[in-house]
Design a protein around this motif. Structure first.
Motif, mmCIF file in Angstrom:
data_model
loop_
_atom_site.group_PDB
_atom_site.id
_atom_site.type_symbol
_atom_site.label_atom_id
_atom_site.label_comp_id
_atom_site.label_asym_id
_atom_site.label_seq_id
_atom_site.Cartn_x
_atom_site.Cartn_y
_atom_site.Cartn_z
ATOM 1 N N ASP A 380 0.858 -1.187 0.000
ATOM 2 C CA ASP A 380 0.000 0.000 0.000
ATOM 3 C C ASP A 380 0.894 1.236 0.000
ATOM 4 N N PHE A 381 0.869 1.984 -1.103
ATOM 5 C CA PHE A 381 1.745 3.137 -1.234
ATOM 6 C C PHE A 381 1.403 4.223 -0.217
ATOM 7 N N ASN A 382 0.107 4.480 0.006
ATOM 8 C CA ASN A 382 -0.292 5.499 0.982
ATOM 9 C C ASN A 382 0.222 5.150 2.377
ATOM 10 N N LYS A 383 0.073 3.866 2.761
ATOM 11 C CA LYS A 383 0.544 3.449 4.084
ATOM 12 C C LYS A 383 2.064 3.538 4.173
ATOM 13 N N HIS A 468 -2.430 0.269 -6.568
ATOM 14 C CA HIS A 468 -2.575 1.546 -5.885
ATOM 15 C C HIS A 468 -4.015 2.051 -5.998
ATOM 16 N N PHE A 469 -4.604 1.921 -7.172
ATOM 17 C CA PHE A 469 -5.987 2.336 -7.396
ATOM 18 C C PHE A 469 -6.925 1.540 -6.486
ATOM 19 N N ASP A 470 -6.708 0.226 -6.420
ATOM 20 C CA ASP A 470 -7.544 -0.637 -5.582
ATOM 21 C C ASP A 470 -7.434 -0.239 -4.113
ATOM 22 N N ASN A 471 -6.234 0.093 -3.692
ATOM 23 C CA ASN A 471 -6.027 0.485 -2.296
ATOM 24 C C ASN A 471 -6.739 1.789 -1.951
ATOM 25 N N THR A 502 -6.917 15.297 -12.173
ATOM 26 C CA THR A 502 -8.209 15.591 -11.548
ATOM 27 C C THR A 502 -9.347 15.407 -12.536
ATOM 28 N N GLU A 503 -9.161 15.905 -13.754
ATOM 29 C CA GLU A 503 -10.195 15.768 -14.790
ATOM 30 C C GLU A 503 -10.418 14.299 -15.158
ATOM 31 N N ILE A 523 -2.007 12.435 -4.241
ATOM 32 C CA ILE A 523 -1.024 11.349 -4.155
ATOM 33 C C ILE A 523 -0.961 10.592 -5.476
ATOM 34 N N LEU A 524 -2.125 10.367 -6.085
ATOM 35 C CA LEU A 524 -2.182 9.672 -7.370
ATOM 36 C C LEU A 524 -1.446 10.463 -8.454
#
Length: 538
Positions: A380-383, A468-471, A502-503, A523-524
């Motif tokens: 998990d990249f965020n974690k 990453h998207f799934d997380n 964002t778009e 973050i993405l």
């Protein structure tokens, strides 16, 4: 479906024995010729298509009999032990080297698992058809014969009848017994110089004589795998070292990741469960202690400590008629229990354990997996970023210093995240562990970004983006806004890219009904931008 796969499928559909041009595929799919040409060249790099020289360039699909990659026991071992990945790759190359493989020298401290590695080598050679199923791996401890060269010769090369008084029968040596397999020379640094010289002819030509033979030369196809705890340059003859084209180094336990150590702990507990033919219940605190305590004698000590812990618990199970073999942190030796008080990075690992008894983990003798399924956790990249920030906070770094260090190390964080996915997951794994909606949303998102940025990502980066998207869509227990305060300066440097991301996220939300927070968009954006940069160099 990703555009890349759509292009490949259309190529297969249009192919009739002669090549197909990018223009034909683009026209059929209603895509730009430039994008289709780019995808075809990527497929060429991946080895999935061939192309002609000259103009126009014509492409043909490469049909393979079996596209499923065989995953060997050695491959699984490498996935669970990433710090041994390089050694595993070298060893695989040595086993497959034509015609009969290469001799290997393994260097590593006592207890790092050199003999276990040699057993895996033998199993891999059998799996790949380089050795027969009934071939042997013979272990010879050189220390046992260090001071007796004559006995050394007879043990290794055999004895011819009548070669000395009392030699009434021919005796087969270990080299003959290992014919077609592996001879594992443990503690090879204890082999005296004359003993090393005895191997020269055999290692060079595969020929040897039994003790007492003068005319007859024998032949054996044996891969010599030697192991030492000492510096080979200071303990072995240079002429002997040169006989080993492949020299591997196995790191000690202190230089391996906590995930690897956790995998070993799981493996050893399951081995004990199989011996007792009974479940073993271990508390999370006991696992924490085993992850962190100082294990001076490496994997060998870790295995023995777990054996003693289980033996004590089994004794209590029998003598006190307990309902189960159960281990708490209070049952551990004092030196192991001290691991509970060490501040280490094992929290993310233990968060992934879904135990059936709340505070306990159950090891079942009938579970055939190398690691329990409960430890199969997606990176998990965020974690990862949150953990790094918390570590810097705990070290007393101020807010601005943390912002600088996060940006400075961001490439490294992303590279680490991608490499961990590359080691553990393939395309089929992702299909099984990620939400199908998240997979589709991620593919669509990257396709939009590739179009907007006029850049492409390879397959490894695609897998990382999907996970990453799934997380971020299914995330739990992340403090909203915590990370973004440390990365807002990076976003300001990439405002144009942030706007595009964002778009694209809004399009994904509308199509798939997912919700992505503002912080996750930030973050993405950073993740994608840095992935494009890394993609140029990897």
């Amino acid at each position: 479906m990703r555009r890349l796969e759509a292009v490949y499928e259309k190529l297969q559909e249009l192919y009739s024995g002669s090549g197909v041009s990018a223009f034909e595929i683009a026209e059929d799919l209603n895509l730009s010729r430039a994008n289709v040409s780019n995808d075809l060249n990527r497929l060429f790099e991946f080895g999935r298509v061939s192309k002609t020289k000259g103009r126009p360039v014509l492409y043909s699909p490469i049909h393979k009999k079996n596209n499923i990659k065989h995953v060997t026991v050695f491959d699984k071992f490498a996935r669970n032990n990433p710090s041994l990945y390089s050694a595993v790759q070298q060893a695989k190359a040595a086993i497959l080297y034509p015609p009969n493989g290469m001799h290997m020298l393994i260097f590593g401290e006592t207890g790092v698992g050199k003999s276990m590695f040699a057993d895996l080598l033998h199993g891999y050679a059998i799996e790949m058809g380089k050795m027969d199923k009934d071939s042997n791996i013979i272990t010879f401890n050189c220390a046992d014969y260090a001071n007796n060269p004559q006995l050394l010769i007879s043990q290794l090369f055999g004895v011819s009848r009548g070669s000395f008084t009392g030699a009434d029968l021919d005796k087969v040596g270990l080299i003959e017994k290992a014919n077609g397999g592996i001879l594992f020379l443990d503690e090879v640094h204890r082999l005296p110089p004359e003993g090393q010289e005895m191997f020269f002819a055999f290692m060079d030509k595969g020929l040897f004589r039994r003790l007492g033979e003068t005319d007859e030369e024998r032949e054996a196809k044996v891969i010599i795998v030697a192991a030492t705890t000492e510096n080979p340059d200071s303990t072995l003859l240079r002429t002997f070292i040169r006989r080993f084209p492949m020299i591997l180094t196995l790191p000690d336990l202190a230089h391996r990741t906590y995930e690897e150590r956790f995998g070993l702990i799981i493996k050893f507990f399951r081995e004990e469960a199989v011996k007792f033919n009974s479940e073993i219940i271990v508390s999370i605190n006991a696992l924490r202690a085993l992850l962190a305590y100082r294990c001076n004698h490496n994997i060998g000590q870790l295995r023995n400590d777990i054996k003693l812990i289980c033996a004590k618990a089994y004794l209590q199970f029998i003598s006190e008629r307990r309902e189960a073999i159960k281990i708490n942190s209070t049952d551990l030796q004092d030196n192991i229990r001290e691991g509970l008080y060490k501040n280490i990075e094992y929290e993310i690992i233990l968060e992934g354990i879904q135990t059936t008894l709340g505070r306990y983990c159950v090891f079942n003798p009938k579970d055939d997996d190398f690691l329990p399924k409960t430890t199969f956790v997606k990176p998990d990249f965020n974690k990862l970023i949150e953990l790094k920030i918390n570590q810097l906070i705990s070290k007393g770094k101020d807010f601005y210093e943390i912002k600088f260090l996060v940006e400075y190390n961001l490439n490294g964080y992303i590279r680490s995240f991608i490499e961990s996915i590359e080691m553990k997951f393939n395309e089929m794994d992702i299909m099984n562990i990620c939400d199908p909606i998240c997979i589709k949303a991620a593919y669509k998102f990257v396709e939009l970004c590739e179009k907007n940025f006029n850049r492409v990502l390879d397959e490894d980066f695609y897998r990382a983006i999907v996970i990453h998207f799934d997380n971020i869509i299914n995330k739990e227990n992340i403090k909203e806004g915590f990370i973004s305060s440390y990365i807002n300066d990076i976003i300001l440097k990439h405002e144009e890219e942030f706007t595009i991301v964002t778009e694209n996220v809004k399009v994904i939300e509308d199509i798939y009904g997912v919700i992505i927070s503002e912080e996750d968009i930030s973050i993405l954006s950073i993740f994608l931008i840095y992935c494009y940069d890394l993609n140029l160099y990897i």
